[in-house]
Design a protein around this motif. Structure first.
Motif, short mmCIF file in Angstrom:
data_model
loop_
_atom_site.label_atom_id
_atom_site.label_comp_id
_atom_site.label_asym_id
_atom_site.label_seq_id
_atom_site.Cartn_x
_atom_site.Cartn_y
_atom_site.Cartn_z
N ARG A 123 0.85 -1.18 0.00
CA ARG A 123 0.00 0.00 0.00
C ARG A 123 0.89 1.24 0.00
O ARG A 123 1.91 1.29 0.69
CB ARG A 123 -0.91 0.00 1.23
N ASP A 181 -1.62 -4.14 -1.15
CA ASP A 181 -2.65 -3.63 -2.05
C ASP A 181 -2.98 -4.79 -2.99
O ASP A 181 -2.25 -5.04 -3.96
CB ASP A 181 -2.11 -2.42 -2.82
N LYS A 223 -3.67 -4.04 -6.89
CA LYS A 223 -2.45 -3.76 -7.65
C LYS A 223 -1.57 -5.00 -7.77
O LYS A 223 -0.91 -5.22 -8.80
CB LYS A 223 -1.67 -2.62 -6.99
#
Length: 337
Positions: free
Chosen positions: A153, A185, A188
């Protein structure tokens, strides 16, 4: 499954490259299993050196080996022992990795660390990337672990992306895990894997989403699904026939009895991230810090979940390795006929 006749690869070695470097120690049982196409499952060692405290790490190491053998496969714990890349650590070496002498500190060994660690005689636990590299050198096709590293993140500012993702893009080893770590994340991370051309499947019928480490459902659609170990093994086999030279990720949702629902764990993760920012924790230290902080905040519940899904992943991984061995041995028999 339309495997027969897809590509004629008789007498061609498609799943390994050159013979292993002379500096690697490969256990005799593991070497024989690879040479005779018996099922082998690679295991990482950072979970022993940096993950679970002693003596729980030692107990877990022995239990994972038993699970793999009960499924009819050969376990191969991979590590660096005094600078020696070791595939199939002995019981004595595993105990050494689990409880280092007071005057030694072990490192985490990824691709960037391998040459230095070997040159300087360092002992270390191999990460997913480090384990994949040595497993591939030894001819091992299936590797079972806990959770995958990924895009952290805030990576827009930090560029903190795990080397595990790069390795999956260039090393043809199948990784069986509970998805990517929930501290990452996740959107992603799986976008990055798509960019790298990594096959990603989730255990379960079509429509089952990718798991999120502690939780069974991340809310992110899985590109593919598989319902049996044989289906996963067929993809690994075909990946070799096509000589794609990329890894594969098979995600196994945490068993329901060990799940921490997203509604419970997400707030804990946010608190852990805030603590890390306040203490200035960055780089390689961030993941162990966050996992330890989550352990504290959940009162040990996260460790119980982690141990539970690691054992489950290893069991499924061994079943996949066994199915892969059967597919390829049957194919050889058909070709002889």
């Amino acid at each position: 499954m339309r495997l027969r006749g897809l590509i004629r690869a008789s007498n061609r070695r498609t799943h390994t490259s050159l013979p292993p470097p002379s500096c690697i120690t490969i256990d005799a049982e593991v070497r024989e299993a690879v040479q005779t196409n018996k099922p082998v499952v690679a295991l990482e060692s950072t979970i022993l050196t940096h993950g679970i405290p002693y003596p729980h790490n030692l107990e877990m190491a022995h239990e994972l080996n038993k699970i793999i053998r009960a499924e009819g496969a050969v376990p191969a714990t991979i590590a660096l022992v005094k600078g020696r890349p070791t595939v199939g650590a002995t019981d004595e070496e595993i105990e050494y990795l689990c409880q280092p002498p007071k005057d030694e500190s072990f490192i985490k060994v990824s691709r960037r660390d391998l040459a230095y660690a070997v040159a300087h005689g360092v002992t270390g636990g191999t990460t997913i990337a480090g384990t994949m590299i040595l497993a591939h050198m030894a001819g091992i096709r299936v590797f079972a672990t806990g959770g995958l590293g990924g895009v952290h993140r805030g990576s827009e500012a930090t560029m903190d992306i795990s080397a595990d993702l790069e390795e999956l893009g260039r090393t043809p080893v199948a990784v069986v895990s509970a998805g990517a770590k929930a501290i990452l994340d996740l959107d992603k991370t799986f976008e990055y894997l798509e960019t790298k051309g990594v096959h990603v499947s989730t255990y379960g019928p079509k429509g089952v989403n990718l798991p999120a480490f502690y939780s069974r459902d991340s809310g992110i659609p899985s590109p593919f699904n598989f319902e049996t170990p044989k289906e996963a093994a067929a993809v690994i086999h075909t990946n070799s026939l096509l000589q794609l030279q990329s890894g594969l990720l098979f995600c196994i949702p945490v068993p329901a009895e060990y799940e921490i629902p997203a509604a419970d764990i997400n707030g804990v993760i946010e608190r852990a991230i805030v603590s890390a920012e306040q203490e200035g924790i960055k780089g390689k230290a961030i993941t162990p810090y966050l996992l330890n902080r989550i352990l504290e905040l959940t009162g040990g519940r996260s460790l119980k979940s982690n141990v539970g899904f690691v054992k489950n992943n290893i069991k499924v991984g061994a079943s996949i390795a066994k199915a892969l061995s059967e597919i390829e041995n049957n194919k050889k028999t058909d070709e002889v006929r």
